[in-house]
Structure formats: C-alpha cells, structure tokens
Design an enzyme around this catalytic site. Structure first.
Site, PDB file in Angstrom:
ATOM      1  N   ASP A  24     -55.508  41.363  24.380  1.00 17.17           N
ATOM      2  CA  ASP A  24     -56.393  42.507  24.125  1.00 17.17           C
ATOM      3  C   ASP A  24     -55.614  43.630  23.470  1.00 17.17           C
ATOM      4  OD1 ASP A  24     -58.464  41.229  25.370  1.00 17.17           O
ATOM      5  OD2 ASP A  24     -58.754  42.724  26.950  1.00 17.17           O
ATOM      6  N   LYS A  81     -65.561  41.348  21.309  1.00 19.19           N
ATOM      7  CA  LYS A  81     -66.521  41.059  22.371  1.00 19.19           C
ATOM      8  C   LYS A  81     -67.909  41.601  22.062  1.00 19.19           C
ATOM      9  CE  LYS A  81     -63.159  41.464  26.175  1.00 19.19           C
ATOM     10  NZ  LYS A  81     -62.990  40.083  26.607  1.00 19.19           N
ATOM     11  N   SER A 236     -55.944  43.466  30.116  1.00 20.97           N
ATOM     12  CA  SER A 236     -55.279  44.726  30.413  1.00 20.97           C
ATOM     13  C   SER A 236     -53.802  44.520  30.727  1.00 20.97           C
ATOM     14  CB  SER A 236     -55.960  45.381  31.615  1.00 20.97           C
ATOM     15  OG  SER A 236     -57.360  45.229  31.522  1.00 20.97           O
TER      16      SER A 236
END
Lengths: 294, 189
Positions: A24, A81, A236
């Site tokens: 991410d 996403k 994360s």
C-alpha cells in the site's frame, strides 16, 4: 464473461505477481520506495487501512489524481481499491488504465447485497475471502485473483491465518468426493457446482491466492507463505513502521526465502518498531472489516 | 544431465517447472548461489524484473550467473527474464545481468489492459503456429550483430538468441505448447 481470453490474460498477470509483495502506498514518493525495495506491485490509495480505521466515516475510492501520480512514478503494476458493489468506481479505475482493481472490504461497502459483476470488465479484479465458499463466489463473479481478508489495519495476523487455513481446509475437504457429494457441498459452500468440482479435481483454487490483512513482519509474511499463500499484500504494515524502506526490503526477502529460517533470522534483525498492533477483542463488530461482503 | 534450474526469486517459476516436468526433465529451483551448482541450463521466468534484479544482487547471484553464462551455460529468459538478460533497458540506467546484446523496452505494449494473446509461425521452433501470451510484455528494439532474431511482431523483436542465451518477450509456460521448452532443451544437448 467479457471473453475467456481476457479472463485468462488477467489470471496470467496474477501468476506473474506470485512470490511477491504488494504494498500500500499513498504518495509517489512511497511508491518509489516500495518499488526500490522490491514490491511486485503497489496499491495506490489516499489513506492506509490503519488511518481509515482511525478516521472513521465513509471510505471511498481514492482521488484519481493520486492514483495517476502513483502510476506515473513507478514501472511495476498499480492496483487501486473500490468499494464492494461500487461498479462505477471500478469503471473509473478501468478508464484510468491501471492494472488491477481490488474490490475491498477496507472501504465502506456501497452495496450490501451484491458484489460487482466483474465479468463486465476488461480490467482484472482481486477480492477478499474468508473461506472457500466466499472465494468461489467471487471467482464466479469474475475475480482473477483472491486474497484473504484478514483484518486490515490491525498489524495482527490472526485473522489472515484463520482465513487462509479455512480456504485450505475447504479445498482438502473436497478430496475424493463423488459427484452427488460435491453437489451437496456446493450448496453448503454457496458456490457454483462447476467451480467446486474443478477445485476438487485440481486440489487448488483456479486463481492465485495471496495473503492480506495484518501482515507486519517478515515472519508474518513467511508464515503465510508456509501456509500456502502465493504472495502477500502489506497494507499499513510498511509505512506505519519506523523504518519503511528497510522493513519493505526484509518482507520481500522473507517471501522469497520463506522456507529458510537462517535467512529469516538475519533479515528480521534491527528493523525498528513495527506498526503498533490492535487486539481484535477490542474491535466492535462494526469495526471488523472482514465481516463486510458475503 | 544435470537438472535445469528455474530462478525462483519471484514470479511464475512454478509454471516453467511444470512445463519442464511434463518433458521429463529434472528441475531445481534457484534462490541462492549454491543452487547453481551442476545445472545444465537455467530459466529466468516472468514476474517483475525490478524485484528479481534486486534479489539477484542482494543474494549474490549476479556474479556467479555472469560467470556461468560466460562458460556457456544455456540460459533462457521469458518476459522479465528477457529484461534481466538485456545489456540495455531503453530509458533506464539499470542493467541487471547484462548478458545479451539487445536493447529492450519494458511494458512496451502498455499496462494490463494491453496484454494480449496471438499466434505466430516461428520457423525452427515449431512447424505449427505457436500461441504467444504477452503480459505487460517487453520487446527488443535493437539487437547486436551476433544476435539471431527468431521472431518479430509488428517489426519488434519478441524472440532472439545469442550463442547459449535465449530470450522471449512472451510466456510459453502459460500455454500447453511445449515447443519453446523443447527448443531450449535442444540447446543443452
């Protein structure tokens, strides 16, 4: 189905991502750090799951400007996403010409009854799953790749382990069953008979299956690989840690050398602080993203 | 005959392994320098060249691989593997193994929406047209005098060889056709 050839090409791209780490990223700079560290793809988004969790409110598809800037910054595949069931967000991402859409429970669902009919798209989709039935329902809708849901933004691996084991156990339970038994199992799984029959025959999912949701350390990544994942997503866990570049490199190496404890020991050393974790017992039912979708 | 190695750092190495096993050839996955010992050939699979290039360097594989290539070990790179083999990557300063005198362009056809499948006659490799799968594929724009071009598509080089080195921009391991794997094995015998 758009056409079978396109779907095969999309499953083929997922095959090329195997043995890799999808990270991410929220800025072009992070994307470059991820690519340099050895990410096989990046997930472009405005906020990582841990921040979505902290901020609350409705989480939506990212601003196309951010996605385009990240796409321009790297040469590896770019994913982004969309909300579960939000097929217009998916149309927008397809128009942006990125490489993969993640129909994700991390964002606030747009439709509580239906996921996106992914066969209407040329672009490939990855979807989360908690067990074999859920994986096969998403594949029936056209997903070219599956990942565990885990529990995103918690740095806690327990749900990803649960989901991957559940998929594996589901596959193992089909072994040696006759046609009548498979019809009954298809009903229990809530999945099309043809897919259940294929999984029973081949002993594996018909698409690539990654682990996601709670991976924070090289050991977490290697654990998921030893349990049979084809690769891992780290949300994360990288940019919420104290030394993202070093941790990212270590997780990439852990996915390659997942069966080599001596190397895992070496690369796990001196990585700084991982992302602070969340005890899942502290989450209320509505804070559990994995329960979104069906 | 020693086993054929398949570089197993990242990407679609299991698919190459399966194709080789269908041909009854012993296979070894290569992750560390010691895995290179006694190989009779090596395949660099598809995946991300940036990832494999980094891991080749980090785990000390680049130098032994260059040495083995110089000694004549047959090496075949598919897609990302072609990029690893190339002496030049257009628009980048990066060179990975830098073994083959070709200049390649990464993601030459575009992103995933531009991935495609086609069929082509490749004389010398198969008498029948071959299915060719291109996934975010590269091609070579230039090739040195010692490079023999095996196939082109719309004027771009998609398969070539130079001595013991073979490069294809497409993925024979994603199809049922074993012609290119047989062609590579013939280079070994």
């Amino acid at each position: 189905m758009v056409d079978n050839e396109r779907y095969t090409l999309n499953k083929n791209l997922a095959q090329m991502l195997k043995g890799g780490v999808i990270m991410d990223v929220t800025t072009p700079e992070q994307a470059r750090i991820a690519e340099e560290a050895g990410a096989c793809a990046v997930m472009a988004l405005e906020r990582v799951p841990a921040d979505i969790r902290r901020d609350g409110g409705v989480a939506r598809m990212s601003d196309p400007k951010i996605i385009k800037a990240i796409k321009a910054a790297v040469s590896i595949p770019v994913m982004a996403k969309v909300r579960i069931g939000h097929f217009v967000e998916a149309q927008i991402l397809e128009a942006l010409g990125i490489d993969f859409v993640d129909e994700s429970e991390v964002l606030t669902p747009a439709d509580e009854s239906y996921h996106i009919d992914k066969t209407k798209f040329k672009i490939p989709f990855v979807c989360g799953a908690r067990d074999l039935g859920e994986a096969l329902r998403r594949i029936a809708e056209g997903a070219a790749m599956i990942r565990t849901k885990g529990e995103a933004g918690t740095a806690n691996i327990v749900e990803a382990v649960r989901h991957l084991r559940a998929v594996n156990e589901g596959i193992a339970s089909l072994r040696g069953l006759g046609r009548a038994e498979l019809v009954a199992r298809a009903k229990e799984l809530g999945a099309p008979f043809e897919l259940v029959e294929q999984v029973a025959r081949e002993g594996r999912l018909p698409v690539v299956n990654f682990a996601a949701g709670g991976i924070a350390t090289p050991a977490d990544a290697a654990l998921m690989m030893q349990l049979g994942a084809d690769g891992v997503f780290v949300g994360s866990g990288i940019f919420k840690s104290s030394n993202p570049a070093k941790r990212a490199q270590a997780i990439v190496k852990a996915v390659t050398h997942y069966n080599n404890p001596a190397i895992l020991a070496e690369i796990s050393e001196d990585l700084g602080d991982p992302m602070p974790g969340v005890d899942l017992a502290a989450l209320s039912p509505e804070e559990r993203y994995a329960a979104r979708g069906w | 005959m020693g086993p054929i190695g398949v570089l197993a750092l990242q990407g679609a190495f299991r698919e190459h392994r399966a194709s080789l096993e269908r041909l009854g050839v012993p296979v070894r996955e290569v992750r560390l320098p010691e895995d290179l010992r006694g190989l009779s050939g090596l395949i660099l699979p598809g995946g991300e060249s940036t990832v494999m290039g980094r891991l080749l360097r980090d785990f000390g594989l680049s130098e032994p691989l260059r040495r083995l290539a110089a000694e004549g070990l047959p090496i075949w790179g598919t897609c990302a593997g072609m990029i690893l083999l190339a002496k030049r990557i257009i628009g980048e300063d990066t060179v990975h193994l830098g073994l083959m005198d070709i200049a390649v362009r990464r993601n030459a056809y575009g992103g995933q929406l531009d991935s495609f499948r086609t069929e082509l006659n490749v004389p010398g490799v198969s008498p029948a047209p071959l299915p060719l799968v291109f996934i975010r594929a590269p091609y070579a724009e230039e090739a040195g005098p010692r490079v023999r071009v095996l196939a082109t598509l719309k004027g771009k080089i998609i398969a070539a060889e130079e001595g013991n080195l073979l490069a294809t921009a497409f993925h024979p391991e994603l199809t049922d056709d074993l012609s290119f794997h047989r062609y590579f094995l013939d280079k070994i015998k």
